[in-house]
Design an enzyme around this catalytic site. Structure first.
Site, mmCIF file in Angstrom:
data_model
loop_
_atom_site.group_PDB
_atom_site.id
_atom_site.type_symbol
_atom_site.label_atom_id
_atom_site.label_comp_id
_atom_site.label_asym_id
_atom_site.label_seq_id
_atom_site.Cartn_x
_atom_site.Cartn_y
_atom_site.Cartn_z
ATOM 1 N N SER A 51 -27.952 5.985 -86.967
ATOM 2 C CA SER A 51 -28.678 4.705 -86.907
ATOM 3 C C SER A 51 -29.105 4.248 -88.290
ATOM 4 C CB SER A 51 -29.929 4.836 -86.034
ATOM 5 O OG SER A 51 -29.607 4.803 -84.673
ATOM 6 N N ASP B 123 -31.424 -4.257 -81.683
ATOM 7 C CA ASP B 123 -32.208 -3.022 -81.745
ATOM 8 C C ASP B 123 -33.399 -3.129 -80.806
ATOM 9 O OD1 ASP B 123 -33.440 -0.556 -82.943
ATOM 10 O OD2 ASP B 123 -31.957 -0.948 -84.500
ATOM 11 N N HIS C 165 -37.945 1.572 -84.714
ATOM 12 C CA HIS C 165 -36.544 1.780 -85.055
ATOM 13 C C HIS C 165 -35.911 0.492 -85.569
ATOM 14 C CE1 HIS C 165 -32.210 2.554 -84.280
ATOM 15 N NE2 HIS C 165 -32.516 3.832 -84.440
#
Length: 511
Positions: free
Chosen positions: A450, A182, A220
């Site tokens: 996601s 990520d 994220h």
């Protein structure tokens, strides 16, 4: 370790919310998600339908060998062709190389044992417009849910997949190693730090450390890692597999872009570090005909000066390079899971795009589900609508998992777990974030496939943990398939694949 039971009898009404998904939901119901979306809603969901923003990475190349192992002496031969090796990945038959020689491709292509030399790509794997981020501004007071992780009741996704019931059955992911590929991570977040293996974690992003460095809470990587394996430590949230170890692998800049070669590097590294599962909550859509667009290009304007001419062979070779990395991981016992993509693309109808890494060899692709207005009626709200933005298609989706959505139309306010917010926000997925303050715990809501992939990765970890570790990926896939709740047409359908994952059934199924 904090050990506790999560049963309905321990929950004080009305904060039975988090387990609402355990009741009143018929797993055999046939659902047609497309029929429930209005034309306006569908159009709104297709915000960025099309290819990802892609450009060539200047002077950087990917070299593929004719076999899935590199020929002897390749590094010295590449040096003779004026190439400097950045990384040799002999296990995948791939090397990344830097060269300022304009004739490098021609020279390197003549080396015996070299299949192809293609230019590396810089890709926007996470689209900023897809990141519907809402920060938690008021921590409120702890809920009275029978659990002292104060925001557990906000995690409706855990209820939808029956995670707490799986914990009660003894499955918590102990001994399982999960790699998260990520952007940057909050390395000292109190909910994550106990489970991070820092020695095995690594950044492959040029000029950026493993830690997240942008202001705000929208990390994220931290969000996905928290959903997977936040510790059950009485602080904030709990991951689906709260006793698993996290190997954090930074393959994207904090802004979401990254080189194609960094993804391959990350997969190989995670495999070498003993990962049992790799989560890839990232994705790019490439035109099969090899046409790339930079930041100012659009696929609908043939006169656009920024449209790069087709390079079909280059695209195919890059896909082969990625396939080699994923096959290497699978052969070494790694289960790979990736998000299906957020373009509301119907893969059955539009086959001009290929979405990676979800379509790569051995990768399990996850679509997103969500409730609509869950906060208003948590005991009876249907949790498994296909998210409005989720890609779908028979070949594009293998399973579904909670990813959240923003389609609830009202502006009502609700309070859950001591947190007051708009009702539609509670339909998002709540997880860990980063505020750049050492040791401080931040959290936020977001939506996307996601967010769905980490729920699936957590389920895979629970399965592997119950098996005692080191489980053949084919057997993990078979168990996921046998235990998923079949919500669409019987068998594999375009929206849910084989079904929405069910953690409890996955760890208790006897067949």
């Amino acid at each position: 370790m904090i050990t506790k039971k999560f049963t309905p009898s321990k929950l004080a009404y009305p904060l039975v919310f988090a387990l609402a998904g355990l009741f009143g939901c018929n797993p055999e119901v046939e659902v047609d998600p497309a029929a429930s979306l209005s034309l306006d809603a569908t159009s709104e969901a297709q915000i960025a339908n099309g290819a990802s923003k892609i450009k060539y990475r200047g002077k950087h190349y990917i070299v593929l060998s004719t076999q899935e192992q590199l020929p002897a002496g390749l590094e010295s031969k590449l040096a003779a062709a004026n190439g400097k090796v950045n990384k040799l990945m002999p296990q995948a038959g791939v090397a990344s190389v830097f060269s300022e020689d304009p004739e490098f491709v021609a020279k390197a292509s003549k080396i015996p044992g070299v299949r192809s030399v293609v230019r590396d790509l810089e890709i926007e794997w996470l689209k900023p417009e897809d990141q519907k981020v809402v920060a938690l501004e008021n921590y409120g007071t702890p809920p009275f849910s029978g659990d002292n992780d104060r925001f557990f009741d906000l995690q409706w996704g855990h209820a939808a997949i029956q995670a707490s019931e799986a914990w009660n059955a003894g499955a918590r992911g102990k001994g399982v190693r999960i790699a998260v590929l990520d952007s940057g991570f909050d390395l000292d977040h109190p909910d994550l730090a106990p489970n991070i293996d820092l020695a095995a974690s690594k950044s492959f992003v040029t000029g950026e450390q493993l830690g997240y460095a942008l202001p705000g809470v929208g990390s994220h990587g931290t969000h996905t890692a928290g959903t997977i394996a936040a510790a059950d430590n009485g602080i904030g949230i709990i991951g689906v597999a709260p006793e698993a170890q996290l190997i954090l692998v930074k393959v994207l800049r904090d802004t979401g872009s990254g080189a194609f070669s960094w993804i391959i590097d990350g997969i190989v590294h995670a495999t070498q570090q003993g990962a049992d599962v790799i989560n890839m909550s990232l994705g790019a859509s490439l035109y099969r005909n090899g046409k790339y667009l930079d930041d100012n290009g659009t696929p609908n304007d043939p006169t656009d000066d920024f449209l790069v001419k087709g390079d079909t062979k280059g695209v195919q070779e890059l896909l082969i390079a990625l396939d080699r990395a994923t096959r290497y991981a699978t052969k070494n016992g790694v289960t790979l899971i990736a998000s299906a993509g957020n373009d509301a693309n119907n893969g059955n109808a539009d086959q001009s795009l290929v979405h990676i890494p979800s379509s790569s060899s051995g990768v399990i692709s996850i679509s997103a589900t969500a409730p609509r207005g869950w906060a208003l009626n948590p005991l009876n709200t249907f949790m498994d609508n296909l998210a409005s933005y989720s890609n779908y298609g028979i070949k594009d989706v293998q399973f579904a998992a909670p990813g959240g959505d923003y389609m609830y139309p009202g502006n009502e306010i609700a309070t859950i777990a001591g947190v007051t917010q708009y009702v539609y926000v509670f339909d998002y997925v709540f997880s860990t974030g980063s505020n750049l303050t050492p040791g401080a715990a931040s959290y936020y809501w977001s939506v996307g496939t996601s967010m769905a992939a980490p729920h699936a990765t957590g389920v895979a970890a629970l399965i592997i943990g119950q098996n005692g570790g080191q489980m053949d990926p084919a057997k993990v896939l078979a168990r996921m398939r046998a235990s998923a709740d079949d919500l669409g047409k019987p068998g594999r359908d375009p929206y849910y694949g084989y079904g929405r994952l069910n953690a409890l059934r996955a760890v208790t199924l006897t067949q």
